[in-house]
Design a protein around this motif. Structure first.
Motif, PDB file in Angstrom:
ATOM      1  N   THR A   1       0.871  -1.178   0.000  1.00  0.00           N
ATOM      2  CA  THR A   1       0.000   0.000   0.000  1.00  0.00           C
ATOM      3  C   THR A   1       0.898   1.216   0.000  1.00  0.00           C
ATOM      4  OG1 THR A   1      -0.047  -0.064   2.401  1.00  0.00           O
ATOM      5  CG2 THR A   1      -1.887  -1.077   1.241  1.00  0.00           C
ATOM      6  N   GLY A   2       0.339   2.305  -0.391  1.00  0.00           N
ATOM      7  CA  GLY A   2       1.148   3.519  -0.394  1.00  0.00           C
ATOM      8  C   GLY A   2       0.236   4.710  -0.387  1.00  0.00           C
ATOM      9  N   LYS A   3       0.834   5.881  -0.431  1.00  0.00           N
ATOM     10  CA  LYS A   3      -0.013   7.050  -0.449  1.00  0.00           C
ATOM     11  C   LYS A   3      -0.150   7.561  -1.869  1.00  0.00           C
ATOM     12  CE  LYS A   3       3.813   9.978   1.085  1.00  0.00           C
ATOM     13  NZ  LYS A   3       4.617   9.529   0.036  1.00  0.00           N
ATOM     14  N   ASN A   4      -0.763   8.688  -1.962  1.00  0.00           N
ATOM     15  CA  ASN A   4      -1.093   9.298  -3.225  1.00  0.00           C
ATOM     16  C   ASN A   4       0.126   9.473  -4.110  1.00  0.00           C
ATOM     17  OD1 ASN A   4      -2.711  10.435  -5.018  1.00  0.00           O
ATOM     18  ND2 ASN A   4      -3.199  12.247  -3.833  1.00  0.00           N
ATOM     19  N   GLY A   5       0.092   8.920  -5.282  1.00  0.00           N
ATOM     20  CA  GLY A   5       1.180   9.155  -6.219  1.00  0.00           C
ATOM     21  C   GLY A   5       2.293   8.139  -6.171  1.00  0.00           C
ATOM     22  N   ASP A   6       2.146   7.127  -5.356  1.00  0.00           N
ATOM     23  CA  ASP A   6       3.228   6.141  -5.263  1.00  0.00           C
ATOM     24  C   ASP A   6       3.145   5.126  -6.390  1.00  0.00           C
ATOM     25  OD1 ASP A   6       3.401   5.707  -1.651  1.00  0.00           O
ATOM     26  OD2 ASP A   6       4.080   7.295  -3.009  1.00  0.00           O
ATOM     27  N   THR A   7       4.295   4.602  -6.714  1.00  0.00           N
ATOM     28  CA  THR A   7       4.337   3.463  -7.629  1.00  0.00           C
ATOM     29  C   THR A   7       4.544   2.236  -6.767  1.00  0.00           C
ATOM     30  OG1 THR A   7       5.425   4.881  -9.211  1.00  0.00           O
ATOM     31  CG2 THR A   7       5.475   2.548  -9.664  1.00  0.00           C
ATOM     32  N   LEU A   8       3.650   1.297  -6.904  1.00  0.00           N
ATOM     33  CA  LEU A   8       3.734   0.120  -6.046  1.00  0.00           C
ATOM     34  C   LEU A   8       4.430  -1.018  -6.767  1.00  0.00           C
ATOM     35  CD1 LEU A   8       0.079   0.253  -4.788  1.00  0.00           C
ATOM     36  CD2 LEU A   8       2.099   1.075  -3.605  1.00  0.00           C
ATOM     37  N   PRO A   9       5.285  -1.720  -6.081  1.00  0.00           N
ATOM     38  CA  PRO A   9       5.934  -2.859  -6.746  1.00  0.00           C
ATOM     39  C   PRO A   9       4.954  -4.020  -6.861  1.00  0.00           C
ATOM     40  CG  PRO A   9       6.613  -2.725  -4.473  1.00  0.00           C
ATOM     41  CD  PRO A   9       5.734  -1.533  -4.705  1.00  0.00           C
ATOM     42  N   LEU A  10       5.146  -4.804  -7.899  1.00  0.00           N
ATOM     43  CA  LEU A  10       4.218  -5.904  -8.149  1.00  0.00           C
ATOM     44  C   LEU A  10       4.665  -7.137  -7.401  1.00  0.00           C
ATOM     45  CD1 LEU A  10       3.851  -5.558 -11.979  1.00  0.00           C
ATOM     46  CD2 LEU A  10       2.110  -5.050 -10.305  1.00  0.00           C
ATOM     47  N   SER A  11       3.705  -7.786  -6.780  1.00  0.00           N
ATOM     48  CA  SER A  11       4.045  -9.072  -6.175  1.00  0.00           C
ATOM     49  C   SER A  11       3.870 -10.181  -7.195  1.00  0.00           C
ATOM     50  CB  SER A  11       3.148  -9.313  -4.962  1.00  0.00           C
ATOM     51  OG  SER A  11       1.811  -9.191  -5.353  1.00  0.00           O
ATOM     52  N   LYS A  12       2.916  -9.979  -8.090  1.00  0.00           N
ATOM     53  CA  LYS A  12       2.723 -10.975  -9.149  1.00  0.00           C
ATOM     54  C   LYS A  12       2.662 -10.214 -10.471  1.00  0.00           C
ATOM     55  CE  LYS A  12      -0.520 -14.604 -10.463  1.00  0.00           C
ATOM     56  NZ  LYS A  12      -1.331 -14.032 -11.526  1.00  0.00           N
ATOM     57  N   ASP A  13       3.499 -10.608 -11.411  1.00  0.00           N
ATOM     58  CA  ASP A  13       3.549  -9.908 -12.685  1.00  0.00           C
ATOM     59  C   ASP A  13       2.330 -10.186 -13.536  1.00  0.00           C
ATOM     60  OD1 ASP A  13       7.103 -10.163 -13.315  1.00  0.00           O
ATOM     61  OD2 ASP A  13       5.860  -8.604 -12.417  1.00  0.00           O
ATOM     62  N   ALA A  14       2.165  -9.316 -14.511  1.00  0.00           N
ATOM     63  CA  ALA A  14       1.109  -9.567 -15.492  1.00  0.00           C
ATOM     64  C   ALA A  14       1.497 -10.773 -16.324  1.00  0.00           C
ATOM     65  CB  ALA A  14       0.934  -8.351 -16.389  1.00  0.00           C
ATOM     66  N   ASP A  15       0.549 -11.573 -16.647  1.00  0.00           N
ATOM     67  CA  ASP A  15       0.830 -12.844 -17.306  1.00  0.00           C
ATOM     68  C   ASP A  15       0.155 -12.925 -18.661  1.00  0.00           C
ATOM     69  OD1 ASP A  15       0.585 -16.282 -16.115  1.00  0.00           O
ATOM     70  OD2 ASP A  15       1.990 -15.244 -17.435  1.00  0.00           O
ATOM     71  N   HIS A  16       0.926 -13.309 -19.647  1.00  0.00           N
ATOM     72  CA  HIS A  16       0.366 -13.485 -20.979  1.00  0.00           C
ATOM     73  C   HIS A  16      -0.200 -14.889 -21.053  1.00  0.00           C
ATOM     74  CE1 HIS A  16       1.180 -13.377 -25.621  1.00  0.00           C
ATOM     75  NE2 HIS A  16      -0.081 -13.532 -25.336  1.00  0.00           N
ATOM     76  N   LEU A  17      -1.517 -14.998 -20.993  1.00  0.00           N
ATOM     77  CA  LEU A  17      -2.115 -16.317 -20.870  1.00  0.00           C
ATOM     78  C   LEU A  17      -2.328 -17.016 -22.200  1.00  0.00           C
ATOM     79  CD1 LEU A  17      -4.905 -15.691 -18.265  1.00  0.00           C
ATOM     80  CD2 LEU A  17      -2.703 -16.730 -17.910  1.00  0.00           C
ATOM     81  N   LEU A  18      -2.776 -16.264 -23.173  1.00  0.00           N
ATOM     82  CA  LEU A  18      -3.244 -16.917 -24.384  1.00  0.00           C
ATOM     83  C   LEU A  18      -2.907 -16.089 -25.605  1.00  0.00           C
ATOM     84  CD1 LEU A  18      -5.077 -19.403 -24.849  1.00  0.00           C
ATOM     85  CD2 LEU A  18      -6.959 -17.846 -25.039  1.00  0.00           C
ATOM     86  N   HIS A  19      -2.509 -16.790 -26.654  1.00  0.00           N
ATOM     87  CA  HIS A  19      -2.279 -16.126 -27.937  1.00  0.00           C
ATOM     88  C   HIS A  19      -3.100 -16.909 -28.946  1.00  0.00           C
ATOM     89  CE1 HIS A  19       0.447 -14.022 -30.880  1.00  0.00           C
ATOM     90  NE2 HIS A  19      -0.044 -14.966 -31.634  1.00  0.00           N
ATOM     91  N   LEU A  20      -4.215 -16.368 -29.331  1.00  0.00           N
ATOM     92  CA  LEU A  20      -5.158 -17.117 -30.156  1.00  0.00           C
ATOM     93  C   LEU A  20      -5.118 -16.584 -31.574  1.00  0.00           C
ATOM     94  CD1 LEU A  20      -7.428 -19.220 -29.843  1.00  0.00           C
ATOM     95  CD2 LEU A  20      -8.966 -17.362 -29.396  1.00  0.00           C
ATOM     96  N   LYS A  21      -4.619 -17.388 -32.487  1.00  0.00           N
ATOM     97  CA  LYS A  21      -4.528 -16.916 -33.873  1.00  0.00           C
ATOM     98  C   LYS A  21      -5.794 -17.280 -34.614  1.00  0.00           C
ATOM     99  CE  LYS A  21       0.206 -16.925 -35.454  1.00  0.00           C
ATOM    100  NZ  LYS A  21       1.130 -17.513 -36.403  1.00  0.00           N
ATOM    101  N   THR A  22      -6.185 -16.394 -35.503  1.00  0.00           N
ATOM    102  CA  THR A  22      -7.401 -16.698 -36.243  1.00  0.00           C
ATOM    103  C   THR A  22      -7.084 -17.547 -37.469  1.00  0.00           C
ATOM    104  OG1 THR A  22      -9.239 -15.742 -37.436  1.00  0.00           O
ATOM    105  CG2 THR A  22      -7.205 -14.566 -37.521  1.00  0.00           C
ATOM    106  N   LYS A  23      -8.068 -18.324 -37.876  1.00  0.00           N
ATOM    107  CA  LYS A  23      -7.861 -19.148 -39.065  1.00  0.00           C
ATOM    108  C   LYS A  23      -8.203 -18.313 -40.278  1.00  0.00           C
ATOM    109  CE  LYS A  23      -9.482 -23.112 -36.645  1.00  0.00           C
ATOM    110  NZ  LYS A  23     -10.179 -24.322 -36.528  1.00  0.00           N
ATOM    111  N   GLY A  24      -7.506 -18.480 -41.338  1.00  0.00           N
ATOM    112  CA  GLY A  24      -7.874 -17.797 -42.564  1.00  0.00           C
ATOM    113  C   GLY A  24      -7.215 -16.446 -42.688  1.00  0.00           C
ATOM    114  N   PRO A  25      -7.347 -15.848 -43.855  1.00  0.00           N
ATOM    115  CA  PRO A  25      -6.639 -14.605 -44.138  1.00  0.00           C
ATOM    116  C   PRO A  25      -7.382 -13.354 -43.697  1.00  0.00           C
ATOM    117  CG  PRO A  25      -7.718 -15.387 -46.113  1.00  0.00           C
ATOM    118  CD  PRO A  25      -8.040 -16.386 -45.038  1.00  0.00           C
TER     119      PRO A  25
END
Lengths: 256, 726
Positions: free
Chosen positions: B406-430
């Motif tokens: 937690t922090g006060k106004n204007g702080d940058t908080l460190p991440l405990s868990k990073d953002a995760d790239h879960l899925l990369h879904l490619k479309t079929k066809g052109p």
């Protein structure tokens, strides 16, 4: 008194040769026979029993033969006809050979192709089962965990489609690809794209990297900074983290 | 920085502490986009997301239609967008792209018909009502490089790869091939009709031909110098030609020259060397007294016909103004009666009104630069904190990071868990993806291309993710313009481009088609935007011209229609408890309509009477998303590309004299002053450029930003510019 023995022709021509064929085995034999007056029948027609070695001595003294124009003409014509016949025969033989080879090839080709029934079924099959190119099949790619589910369903689908074709009765697994002039069109399109790429970005054009382009601003500012370089490998070169921290801090504080 | 409560401000002078923290944050910007930075702002934690790697495609062709004041823009991925220049330059329609459709030419013909031609050799006509492609006709000349419609609008000319110029007749429902002109040796790269319709100029490689339309034969062949006063090995490519009614042909080529030719004699009249690089496009105004050229260096030059001396009648073409609004090649320019329009590889569309042509000199005469999309490309699942990013050929699913600090106004908080790239879904066809959506519970993903509709069941628990496709989607769902899930994720609403609205009930692993609302009044009008109320009773759908229709989902009937407004709708949302429909239009007007009462709310009437603040109306990017706070029914959160705003309906409205962006007064000022300067519009410009902003829950916001530098970094290489001292 010298008794002249009846002369025997050098090449004894059989009587049958003279009678059956219109043309004797060789022209000269006939001439010889006629000129020398070899009788066609009678006792004198029988060849001498003596050996013929002695004949060669006498042949050198013979006078040259006299040929009439008609006979020469006939001879020439015969010669021509014979040549023509041989040529014709040769040609016919060659043609036969070629024909046989062609048939052999067609047969081989036919053996290579699918049986007609299969082809018929393929062309009448619904549009959705025919794919344009096998490369486009593998479209859905899941990068993260548990891809089996999707792949499972997908492969089942493709298997289904393949099975549809397979049910026609072919053992090996293949993919029916329909080419609708795509080759010609694609190659021209590729050539056009290559042309425009060459015009705009090819050699001789005065292009620079985005890196250097963004750095120009940095170098013209009153407070000169280092060139901008990208950490992301795909964007440009890798740069030391320290330099980035040092220089971009000032840069972005100014901007904001 | 933001204070506790609802006083928002812009950071005119950030405090030293804030800048330090900010700089720390900024240095991590260039790392691979998997960082999610959290910033505590008084009551909220804000997820600042910069890992949406959105790179728009470059603009290839631009065509201006005078009658309807609309601009058709085609991009390198095949997308064609229609901008309504009189509706505040809003992108009202678009046609999704296709991999094989590399558009090289775009033109309008008589009767508001739009044609395009590309390297696949086909001429395509677009249906502007149904938002699909009417037909594609092969020209049988190889790749088509240029196309021009005749001045009368009834004929079409196509310049092909094999050097032939083909004439087509435009019939009411199709085009028909008429004849070929004389075939030239090399590809025809540019075409122009003489306004009288009797002659044609065709630019090729190293020469320009002038054809006579009636006979189809080439009258003149004008050879172009490869380099200005010199010899060059590179061939001179004539990128653009323009034919004026007095017989002058203007050509622009790859050697950087703008040349004037006399078509009657086939000779060069005047030569202007304007750039060191290619000059790639030219557009002439209707009055033929000015034209604009675009160069590969990003400069746009304006040429005007001015008299030689102040009172002589003799005129000459003079290069008057240079504009440097682009960084990369300017591949397309257009000239409207009052503005110069340019677009190029740097993906911006720049509209520069000409001061001498503009009648009223107000904010409308300012430069407009359209960079960011006017539609939402991101959808969010609030419960699971998932973000779905839509790209041209694939979708990405990300899980937001979390923090326990937690922090006060204007702080940058460190991440405990990073953002995760879960899925990369490619479309079929052109084909490109038109629209996509993720359900609020995070278990369904749906997207649509022009020919198919895809629905996936997603299960994500404890690092285990699995995706299952729901097969056999009905054919009427394809080519959907907008997809929306209901709040309980039990229903799926699909707006198709034929004007109909489909409701699908979602069951475990399968679906059931519930109902289809057909378009009203028989006209095919595509429904562009959808909004559903959180309680699931009401569905609002906006079309392009008629008002917003509100449907009762329980009874499956049309409930009411909001009166039509002459500007298109840019965003739509229904408030949770009050069921007020909030509509934002492209002229920055915001309306609030009460659905149960079937009339505008009091607050809406008040603000319409008073009018919005002039600075609010002068914003140039449209509002793309509206959302609400569950516990505070008086608050409306909306954002556009450069600001986000919370409208507090309980506070007084600002009039033109008050400061719209009111900074927080220093702490030693009394509360009275603070209260006096407070008004309903709390605007913050901290996060920009914003692509998406939403309330995840009561205390968390997510802001997806896309810095312009990141887009520029991934563009093709620009022309080298030599600057003194570098």
């Amino acid at each position: 008194m010298v008794q002249l023995r009846p002369r025997v022709s050098r090449t004894p021509a059989s009587a049958s040769a003279m009678v059956d064929e219109g043309q004797p085995a060789s022209e000269e034999e006939a001439e010889h026979g006629l000129l020398l007056g070899q009788p066609s029948s009678g006792a004198a027609a029988e060849p001498l029993q003596d050996d013929e070695e002695g004949d060669s001595e006498f042949d050198e003294d013979e006078a040259p033969e006299e040929l009439t124009f008609a006979s020469a003409q006939a001879e020439a014509r015969e010669e021509e006809r014979r040549v023509r016949e041989t040529v014709r025969r040769d040609k016919a033989l060659l043609k036969e050979k070629r024909k046989r080879r062609e048939e052999l090839f067609i047969e081989q080709k036919k053996r290579k192709l699918l049986p007609d029934t299969v082809l018929e079924k393929l062309t009448t099959a619904p549009q959705t089962t025919i794919k344009k190119s096998p490369g486009k099949l593998k479209e859905v790619i899941l990068q993260k965990k548990n891809e089996e589910c999707e792949k499972g369903s997908d492969s089942k689908k493709t298997k289904e489609k393949v099975q549809k074709v397979q049910s026609v009765g072919h053992n090996k697994s293949y993919l029916a690809v329909r080419l609708k002039d795509q080759d010609l069109r694609d190659s021209r399109q590729e050539a056009a794209k290559a042309f425009i790429q060459n015009c705009l970005y090819g050699p001789g054009t005065n292009r620079t990297t985005v890196n250097k382009f963004l750095s120009l601003d940095n170098k013209r500012l009153p407070v000169k900074k280092a060139a901008a370089q990208f950490l992301n490998n795909a964007w440009g070169k890798i740069q030391l983290l320290a330099l980035i921290i040092l220089y971009t801090k000032c840069y972005f504080v100014r901007r904001w | 920085m933001l204070a506790v409560g609802w006083g928002w401000l812009t950071d005119a002078r950030p405090s030293p502490v804030a800048s330090q923290l900010k700089s720390f944050w900024f240095c991590r910007r260039h790392q691979p986009h998997r960082r999610c930075r959290s910033l505590r702002m008084g009551e909220f934690k804000v997820h600042r997301v910069r890992f949406f790697n959105y790179v728009p495609s470059g603009i290839r062709c631009v065509a201006y239609n005078n009658q309807s004041n609309r601009l058709a823009v085609s991009r390198t991925d095949g997308t064609v967008e229609i901008y309504n220049l009189s509706a505040n330059y809003f992108q009202e329609k678009f046609f999704p792209g296709h991999e094989s459709r590399a558009t090289e030419a775009l033109c309008w013909a008589k009767g508001q018909r739009l044609f395009s031609a590309g390297l696949n050799g086909e001429i395509i006509e677009y249906d502007l009502q149904a938002l699909n492609i009417k037909y594609a006709m092969d020209a049988f000349g190889g790749p088509i490089w240029s196309m021009a419609a005749s001045p009368s609008g009834s004929q079409l000319l196509a310049g092909c790869e094999d050097g032939s110029v083909k004439l087509f007749q435009i019939t009411p429902d199709k085009i028909q091939f008429e004849r070929n002109f004389d075939r030239q040796k090399s590809r025809i790269l540019s075409l122009s009709w003489r306004p009288s319709g009797t002659h044609i100029a065709a630019g090729s490689i190293d020469y320009i031909s002038v054809f006579d339309v009636k006979s189809g034969s080439a009258i003149h062949k004008m050879l172009v110098d490869r380099q200005y006063m010199g010899v060059s090995k590179r061939k001179c490519i004539i990128w653009g030609v323009a034919f004026l009614s007095d017989g002058t042909v203007i050509s622009v080529d790859s050697a950087g020259k703008v040349q004037f030719w006399d078509s009657a004699t086939g000779t060069l009249v005047k030569n202007h060397l304007v750039a060191n690089a290619d000059v790639q496009s030219i557009a002439v105004s209707d009055q033929e007294d000015s034209f604009v050229v675009g160069t590969a260096e990003g400069t746009v030059f304006h040429f005007q016909l001015v008299s030689v001396t102040s009172n002589s009648s003799e005129k000459q073409w003079v290069r008057t103004k240079p504009f440097q609004h682009h960084t990369h090649d300017v591949r397309a320019v257009a000239h409207s009666p009052t503005a110069l329009i340019s677009g190029g590889t740097d993906t911006h569309l720049v509209i520069r009104p000409l001061m001498e042509k503009v009648e009223v000199k107000n904010y409308d005469a300012a430069l407009r630069k359209i960079t960011f999309p006017h539609r939402r490309l991101i959808s969010c699942s609030k419960k699971k904190q998932l973000l779905l990013f839509q790209f041209a050929h694939h979708l990405e699913l990300w899980q937001l990071g979390s923090t326990v600090a937690t922090g006060k106004n204007g702080d940058t908080l460190p991440l405990s868990k990073d953002a995760d790239h879960l899925l990369h879904l490619k479309t079929k066809g052109p084909e490109n993806i038109i629209c996509s959506c993720i359900s609020p519970c995070g278990s369904w993903i749906a997207y649509s291309t022009a020919s198919r509709f895809f629905l996936y069941r997603l299960s994500y628990e404890r690092d285990n993710i699995s995706l299952q496709r729901v097969s056999k989607m009905p054919a009427f769902l394809r080519s959907a313009l907008q997809i929306l899930f209901s709040e309980d994720s039990a229903k799926l609403f699909v707006a198709s481009n034929q004007g109909s609205l489909h409701i699908i009930r979602l069951l475990e692993g399968s679906f059931k088609h519930l109902h289809t609302f057909q378009p009203q009044s028989g006209t095919v009008e595509s429904m562009c935007l959808l909004a559903v109320s959180p309680d699931g009773n009401w569905l609002a759908a906006s079309g392009t011209s008629a008002g917003v229709h509100v449907y009762n989902v329980k009874n499956l009937k049309l409930h009411c229609t909001v009166p039509a407004y002459n500007f298109p709708v840019t965003a739509l949302a229904i408030a949770p408890s009050t069921n007020n429909l909030v509509i934002a239009h492209s002229d920055q007007q915001v309306f609030e309509y009460s659905i149960p009462d079937k009339q505008y709310t009091e607050w809406s009437r008040t603000i319409q009477k008073q009018g919005f603040h002039h600075l609010w109306l002068q914003r140039d990017t449209p509002i793309t998303h509206i959302s609400f706070h569950l516990k505070r029914p008086m608050h409306i959160l909306l954002h556009d590309a450069y600001m986000f705003c919370i409208i507090d309906k309980s506070l007084p409205l600002p009039n033109d004299k008050t400061l719209l962006y009111n900074p927080l007064p220093p702490k030693n000022e009394s509360d009275v002053i603070r209260r006096r300067t407070a008004h309903a519009f709390k605007i913050s410009k901290i996060y920009k450029p914003l692509l998406f902003m939403d309330l995840l829950d009561e205390r968390t916001l997510v802001a997806v930003e896309r810095p312009l530098d990141d887009i520029i970094a991934q563009l093709p290489p620009p022309i080298k510019k030599k600057k003194f001292g570098t």
